[in-house]
Write a protein that holds these residues in place. Structure first.
Motif, PDB file in Angstrom:
ATOM      1  N   ASN A  82       0.852  -1.182   0.000  1.00  0.00           N
ATOM      2  CA  ASN A  82       0.000   0.000   0.000  1.00  0.00           C
ATOM      3  C   ASN A  82       0.895   1.240   0.000  1.00  0.00           C
ATOM      4  N   GLY A  83       0.674   2.131  -0.953  1.00  0.00           N
ATOM      5  CA  GLY A  83       1.472   3.346  -1.059  1.00  0.00           C
ATOM      6  C   GLY A  83       2.655   3.244  -2.008  1.00  0.00           C
ATOM      7  N   SER A  84       2.938   2.038  -2.512  1.00  0.00           N
ATOM      8  CA  SER A  84       4.023   1.889  -3.491  1.00  0.00           C
ATOM      9  C   SER A  84       3.656   2.612  -4.780  1.00  0.00           C
ATOM     10  N   ILE A  85       4.668   3.126  -5.454  1.00  0.00           N
ATOM     11  CA  ILE A  85       4.454   3.643  -6.801  1.00  0.00           C
ATOM     12  C   ILE A  85       4.602   2.459  -7.733  1.00  0.00           C
ATOM     13  N   VAL A  86       3.574   2.215  -8.522  1.00  0.00           N
ATOM     14  CA  VAL A  86       3.556   1.037  -9.381  1.00  0.00           C
ATOM     15  C   VAL A  86       3.315   1.432 -10.828  1.00  0.00           C
ATOM     16  N   VAL A  87       3.710   0.547 -11.710  1.00  0.00           N
ATOM     17  CA  VAL A  87       3.296   0.613 -13.097  1.00  0.00           C
ATOM     18  C   VAL A  87       2.219  -0.444 -13.236  1.00  0.00           C
ATOM     19  N   ALA A  88       1.041   0.004 -13.640  1.00  0.00           N
ATOM     20  CA  ALA A  88      -0.099  -0.896 -13.765  1.00  0.00           C
ATOM     21  C   ALA A  88      -0.544  -0.948 -15.216  1.00  0.00           C
ATOM     22  N   PHE A  89      -1.022  -2.108 -15.603  1.00  0.00           N
ATOM     23  CA  PHE A  89      -1.656  -2.270 -16.905  1.00  0.00           C
ATOM     24  C   PHE A  89      -3.145  -2.306 -16.625  1.00  0.00           C
ATOM     25  N   TRP A  90      -3.853  -1.271 -17.082  1.00  0.00           N
ATOM     26  CA  TRP A  90      -5.270  -1.146 -16.762  1.00  0.00           C
ATOM     27  C   TRP A  90      -6.038  -0.746 -18.005  1.00  0.00           C
ATOM     28  N   ASN A  91      -7.003  -1.593 -18.361  1.00  0.00           N
ATOM     29  CA  ASN A  91      -7.860  -1.350 -19.521  1.00  0.00           C
ATOM     30  C   ASN A  91      -7.063  -1.020 -20.783  1.00  0.00           C
ATOM     31  N   GLY A  92      -5.990  -1.792 -21.000  1.00  0.00           N
ATOM     32  CA  GLY A  92      -5.252  -1.703 -22.254  1.00  0.00           C
ATOM     33  C   GLY A  92      -4.101  -0.730 -22.286  1.00  0.00           C
TER      34      GLY A  92
END
Length: 145
Positions: A82-92
């Motif tokens: 929780n609170g990490s900076i992430v790279v997310a793949f979301w809706n393409g």
């Protein structure tokens, strides 16, 4: 929404450094003989096989000190918290945001920008979503060659 381009890195180059620190006093003559090596594998990359560069586009993370044109190092093997900076793949698309897990028991999580001009994304079950990796380092270029 897409604000990061992913690039595969080759983390096997060593750069020689004349001086490891920047001092504001008088230099020591003995420091003329110090030669350290900056080794990205040893110093910055814990999991070379799972590490990537990301080129930042946009200003959605500016209040976290991450600006357009910066480069980040992303480690897919680091478990985000929780609170990490992430790279997310979301809706393409890929996006970089803070991971907010405080609503997980309510059935959703949030991706939070570090800029009040951008919306918080509510990720619910059924969304095409994956935390792709955790941002572990920031690289900034001040002058171009």
């Amino acid at each position: 929404m897409g604000n990061i381009k992913i690039k595969r890195g080759v983390f096997d180059t060593k750069l020689e450094l004349e001086h490891a620190g920047v001092k504001a006093g008088f230099p020591s003559p003995a420091e003329d003989y110090i030669h350290e090596t900056l080794d990205f594998n040893r110093d910055y990359i814990r999991h070379p096989e799972a590490s990537f560069y990301g080129d930042v586009e946009g200003d959605s993370m500016k209040d976290a000190g991450i600006f357009d044109g910066d480069r980040v190092i992303i480690d897919k093997a680091v478990e985000p918290r929780n609170g990490s900076i992430v790279v997310a793949f979301w809706n393409g698309e890929f996006t970089m945001k803070y991971l907010d897990l405080t609503h997980k028991s309510d059935g959703y999580i949030e991706l939070r920008p570090a800029n009040p001009n951008y919306p918080v994304f509510k990720v619910e079950a059924g969304d095409n979503f994956e935390v792709w990796g955790t941002v572990i380092h920031l690289i900034r270029t001040f002058e171009t060659f």
